[in-house]
Design a protein around this motif. Structure first.
Motif, short mmCIF file in Angstrom:
data_model
loop_
_atom_site.label_atom_id
_atom_site.label_comp_id
_atom_site.label_asym_id
_atom_site.label_seq_id
_atom_site.Cartn_x
_atom_site.Cartn_y
_atom_site.Cartn_z
N GLU A 13 46.99 46.89 32.53
CA GLU A 13 46.07 46.32 33.52
C GLU A 13 46.12 44.79 33.50
O GLU A 13 46.12 44.14 34.54
N LEU A 14 46.18 44.21 32.30
CA LEU A 14 46.26 42.76 32.18
C LEU A 14 47.56 42.23 32.78
O LEU A 14 47.56 41.22 33.49
N LYS A 15 48.65 42.93 32.52
CA LYS A 15 49.94 42.51 33.09
C LYS A 15 49.89 42.58 34.62
O LYS A 15 50.41 41.70 35.31
N SER A 16 49.29 43.64 35.14
CA SER A 16 49.16 43.79 36.59
C SER A 16 48.32 42.65 37.18
O SER A 16 48.69 42.07 38.21
N ASP A 17 47.21 42.35 36.54
CA ASP A 17 46.36 41.24 36.98
C ASP A 17 47.13 39.93 36.95
O ASP A 17 47.03 39.11 37.86
N TYR A 18 47.91 39.75 35.89
CA TYR A 18 48.67 38.51 35.73
C TYR A 18 49.66 38.34 36.89
O TYR A 18 49.76 37.27 37.49
N VAL A 19 50.39 39.40 37.20
CA VAL A 19 51.37 39.35 38.28
C VAL A 19 50.68 39.08 39.62
O VAL A 19 51.16 38.26 40.42
N ARG A 20 49.54 39.71 39.85
CA ARG A 20 48.81 39.50 41.10
C ARG A 20 48.34 38.05 41.21
O ARG A 20 48.53 37.40 42.26
N ILE A 21 47.77 37.52 40.16
CA ILE A 21 47.27 36.15 40.19
C ILE A 21 48.43 35.15 40.30
O ILE A 21 48.32 34.14 41.00
N GLN A 22 49.55 35.46 39.65
CA GLN A 22 50.72 34.59 39.77
C GLN A 22 51.17 34.53 41.23
O GLN A 22 51.52 33.46 41.74
N GLY A 23 51.15 35.67 41.92
CA GLY A 23 51.49 35.70 43.34
C GLY A 23 50.52 34.88 44.17
O GLY A 23 50.92 34.14 45.08
N ASP A 24 49.24 35.01 43.86
CA ASP A 24 48.22 34.21 44.55
C ASP A 24 48.45 32.72 44.32
O ASP A 24 48.32 31.91 45.24
N LEU A 25 48.80 32.37 43.09
CA LEU A 25 49.05 30.98 42.74
C LEU A 25 50.23 30.43 43.54
O LEU A 25 50.18 29.32 44.07
N ASP A 26 51.29 31.23 43.64
CA ASP A 26 52.45 30.81 44.41
C ASP A 26 52.08 30.55 45.87
O ASP A 26 52.53 29.57 46.47
N LYS A 27 51.25 31.42 46.43
CA LYS A 27 50.81 31.23 47.82
C LYS A 27 49.96 29.96 47.96
O LYS A 27 50.11 29.21 48.92
N LEU A 28 49.06 29.75 47.01
CA LEU A 28 48.22 28.56 47.05
C LEU A 28 49.06 27.28 46.95
O LEU A 28 48.79 26.30 47.66
N GLU A 29 50.06 27.30 46.09
CA GLU A 29 50.93 26.13 45.97
C GLU A 29 51.68 25.88 47.26
O GLU A 29 51.86 24.74 47.68
N PHE A 30 52.11 26.94 47.92
CA PHE A 30 52.86 26.82 49.16
C PHE A 30 52.04 26.16 50.26
O PHE A 30 52.54 25.34 51.02
N VAL A 31 50.75 26.52 50.33
CA VAL A 31 49.89 25.96 51.39
C VAL A 31 49.09 24.76 50.89
O VAL A 31 48.15 24.31 51.54
N LYS A 32 49.48 24.24 49.72
CA LYS A 32 48.82 23.06 49.13
C LYS A 32 47.34 23.32 48.85
O LYS A 32 46.50 22.46 49.03
N GLY A 33 47.05 24.54 48.41
CA GLY A 33 45.67 24.90 48.09
C GLY A 33 45.30 24.49 46.67
O GLY A 33 46.11 23.97 45.90
N ARG A 34 44.06 24.75 46.32
CA ARG A 34 43.56 24.42 44.98
C ARG A 34 44.01 25.50 44.00
O ARG A 34 43.63 26.67 44.13
N VAL A 35 44.80 25.10 43.02
CA VAL A 35 45.40 26.08 42.11
C VAL A 35 44.75 26.12 40.73
O VAL A 35 45.05 26.99 39.93
N SER A 36 43.82 25.21 40.45
CA SER A 36 43.27 25.12 39.09
C SER A 36 42.57 26.41 38.66
O SER A 36 42.69 26.82 37.50
#
Length: 60
Positions: A13-36
């Motif tokens: 479950e933790l690994k799944s959450d990690y992968v999901r959040i990493q994907g969200d982070l990549d999207k945020l970086e792409f649109v210059k969103g807040r990644v902290s």
């Protein structure tokens, strides 16, 4: 006491959450969103994964 199966499930479950959040982070970086916030979540999950793996070592 936590069983090996429960720890393995928690790790999955933790690994799944990690992968999901990493994907969200990549999207945020792409649109210059807040990644902290996403970065903080990844750091927290990394710590939890390490703790679960350490507990799993007791069963090996």
């Amino acid at each position: 006491m936590t069983t090996k199966a429960k720890l393995e499930q928690q790790l999955d479950e933790l690994k799944s959450d990690y992968v999901r959040i990493q994907g969200d982070l990549d999207k945020l970086e792409f649109v210059k969103g807040r990644v902290s916030s996403a970065e903080e979540q990844l750091i927290r999950i990394e710590g939890e994964i390490a703790a679960v793996r350490k507990e799993l070592e007791r069963f090996n």
